[in-house]
Motif scaffolding. Sequence first.
Motif, PDB file in Angstrom:
ATOM      1  N   GLY A  45      -6.836 -16.054  -3.436  1.00 41.05           N
ATOM      2  CA  GLY A  45      -5.664 -15.693  -4.207  1.00 41.05           C
ATOM      3  C   GLY A  45      -5.817 -14.467  -5.085  1.00 41.05           C
ATOM      4  N   THR A  46      -6.944 -13.767  -5.016  1.00 42.81           N
ATOM      5  CA  THR A  46      -7.135 -12.562  -5.834  1.00 42.81           C
ATOM      6  C   THR A  46      -7.699 -11.435  -4.977  1.00 42.81           C
ATOM      7  N   VAL A  47      -7.010 -10.294  -5.004  1.00 49.33           N
ATOM      8  CA  VAL A  47      -7.426  -9.124  -4.240  1.00 49.33           C
ATOM      9  C   VAL A  47      -7.512  -7.930  -5.181  1.00 49.33           C
ATOM     10  N   LEU A  48      -8.612  -7.194  -5.100  1.00 51.07           N
ATOM     11  CA  LEU A  48      -8.742  -5.951  -5.853  1.00 51.07           C
ATOM     12  C   LEU A  48      -8.341  -4.790  -4.961  1.00 51.07           C
ATOM     13  N   LEU A  49      -7.506  -3.922  -5.497  1.00 49.20           N
ATOM     14  CA  LEU A  49      -7.139  -2.681  -4.798  1.00 49.20           C
ATOM     15  C   LEU A  49      -7.758  -1.534  -5.563  1.00 49.20           C
ATOM     16  N   SER A  50      -8.651  -0.815  -4.904  1.00 49.05           N
ATOM     17  CA  SER A  50      -9.316   0.332  -5.501  1.00 49.05           C
ATOM     18  C   SER A  50      -8.916   1.574  -4.730  1.00 49.05           C
ATOM     19  N   PRO A  51      -9.055   2.730  -5.344  1.00 49.54           N
ATOM     20  CA  PRO A  51      -8.787   3.962  -4.586  1.00 49.54           C
ATOM     21  C   PRO A  51      -9.703   4.028  -3.379  1.00 49.54           C
ATOM     22  N   ALA A  52      -9.180   4.473  -2.262  1.00 48.34           N
ATOM     23  CA  ALA A  52      -9.982   4.566  -1.042  1.00 48.34           C
ATOM     24  C   ALA A  52     -11.123   5.553  -1.202  1.00 48.34           C
ATOM     25  N   ASP A  53     -10.905   6.606  -1.973  1.00 46.25           N
ATOM     26  CA  ASP A  53     -11.935   7.618  -2.180  1.00 46.25           C
ATOM     27  C   ASP A  53     -12.123   7.842  -3.673  1.00 46.25           C
ATOM     28  N   GLU A  54     -12.920   6.980  -4.307  1.00 44.92           N
ATOM     29  CA  GLU A  54     -13.139   7.078  -5.746  1.00 44.92           C
ATOM     30  C   GLU A  54     -13.968   8.297  -6.124  1.00 44.92           C
ATOM     31  N   ALA A  55     -14.625   8.902  -5.163  1.00 44.30           N
ATOM     32  CA  ALA A  55     -15.519  10.017  -5.471  1.00 44.30           C
ATOM     33  C   ALA A  55     -14.791  11.356  -5.612  1.00 44.30           C
ATOM     34  N   ASP A  56     -13.487  11.387  -5.356  1.00 45.35           N
ATOM     35  CA  ASP A  56     -12.753  12.647  -5.413  1.00 45.35           C
ATOM     36  C   ASP A  56     -11.985  12.785  -6.722  1.00 45.35           C
ATOM     37  N   PRO A  57     -12.576  13.403  -7.738  1.00 47.87           N
ATOM     38  CA  PRO A  57     -11.918  13.557  -9.037  1.00 47.87           C
ATOM     39  C   PRO A  57     -11.014  14.791  -9.104  1.00 47.87           C
ATOM     40  N   THR A  58     -10.828  15.485  -7.988  1.00 48.96           N
ATOM     41  CA  THR A  58     -10.084  16.750  -8.005  1.00 48.96           C
ATOM     42  C   THR A  58      -8.577  16.570  -8.000  1.00 48.96           C
ATOM     43  N   GLY A  59      -8.100  15.389  -7.639  1.00 48.53           N
ATOM     44  CA  GLY A  59      -6.661  15.178  -7.586  1.00 48.53           C
ATOM     45  C   GLY A  59      -6.047  15.192  -8.972  1.00 48.53           C
ATOM     46  N   SER A  60      -4.754  15.453  -9.017  1.00 45.48           N
ATOM     47  CA  SER A  60      -4.054  15.460 -10.298  1.00 45.48           C
ATOM     48  C   SER A  60      -3.960  14.044 -10.844  1.00 45.48           C
ATOM     49  N   ALA A  61      -3.642  13.922 -12.113  1.00 51.26           N
ATOM     50  CA  ALA A  61      -3.508  12.607 -12.740  1.00 51.26           C
ATOM     51  C   ALA A  61      -2.435  11.774 -12.050  1.00 51.26           C
ATOM     52  N   VAL A  62      -1.420  12.427 -11.527  1.00 50.17           N
ATOM     53  CA  VAL A  62      -0.356  11.714 -10.834  1.00 50.17           C
ATOM     54  C   VAL A  62      -0.867  11.137  -9.525  1.00 50.17           C
ATOM     55  N   GLU A  63      -1.802  11.796  -8.888  1.00 49.29           N
ATOM     56  CA  GLU A  63      -2.317  11.344  -7.592  1.00 49.29           C
ATOM     57  C   GLU A  63      -3.446  10.332  -7.706  1.00 49.29           C
ATOM     58  N   ARG A  64      -4.152  10.299  -8.819  1.00 50.08           N
ATOM     59  CA  ARG A  64      -5.319   9.423  -8.953  1.00 50.08           C
ATOM     60  C   ARG A  64      -4.931   7.960  -9.117  1.00 50.08           C
ATOM     61  N   GLU A  65      -5.576   7.108  -8.358  1.00 48.50           N
ATOM     62  CA  GLU A  65      -5.398   5.667  -8.471  1.00 48.50           C
ATOM     63  C   GLU A  65      -6.532   5.086  -9.302  1.00 48.50           C
ATOM     64  N   VAL A  66      -6.305   3.924  -9.880  1.00 51.53           N
ATOM     65  CA  VAL A  66      -7.340   3.151 -10.535  1.00 51.53           C
ATOM     66  C   VAL A  66      -7.325   1.770  -9.892  1.00 51.53           C
ATOM     67  N   THR A  67      -8.306   0.955 -10.176  1.00 52.15           N
ATOM     68  CA  THR A  67      -8.408  -0.371  -9.566  1.00 52.15           C
ATOM     69  C   THR A  67      -7.423  -1.341 -10.218  1.00 52.15           C
ATOM     70  N   HIS A  68      -6.720  -2.104  -9.384  1.00 56.23           N
ATOM     71  CA  HIS A  68      -5.760  -3.102  -9.840  1.00 56.23           C
ATOM     72  C   HIS A  68      -6.060  -4.448  -9.191  1.00 56.23           C
ATOM     73  N   THR A  69      -5.628  -5.520  -9.841  1.00 55.12           N
ATOM     74  CA  THR A  69      -5.819  -6.878  -9.345  1.00 55.12           C
ATOM     75  C   THR A  69      -4.477  -7.464  -8.946  1.00 55.12           C
ATOM     76  N   VAL A  70      -4.398  -7.935  -7.705  1.00 53.52           N
ATOM     77  CA  VAL A  70      -3.172  -8.528  -7.177  1.00 53.52           C
ATOM     78  C   VAL A  70      -3.428 -10.010  -6.920  1.00 53.52           C
TER      79      VAL A  70
END
Length: 106
Positions: A45-70
């Motif tokens: 019943g718990t899934v973590l969604l993380s950015p597929a490519d956490e190593a790429d810090p070059t994207g804009s703040a609008v494009e960057r994902e963080v880890t969420h719990t669903v």
Amino acid sequence: MTSEDTAPDRGREHIEVLRETVDRNRDRDWADYRDRFSFTVVDDGTVLLSPADEADPTGSAVEREVTHTVTVEGGTAVDCNCHVAQRPFDRQSCRHMRAVDTHPRL
């Protein structure tokens, strides 16, 4: 859980609303979400969604994902700890919940 786990969007709320608006207006399918997120089943019943490519810090703040719990119940995403899903005046599914719902094995 740390405060980051319970409020991953703290300080980014306006960006999250913008990202959700963009995502909601696109017809995304499993391939789109698969490329954007990494899915980790934490427990039943718990899934973590993380950015597929956490190593790429070059994207804009609008494009960057963080880890969420669903949270999943009965094979459907029912809750997320993101700002969009937690708004008391407008609780509806978010892109993280839609991503889990499109996953072929969750």
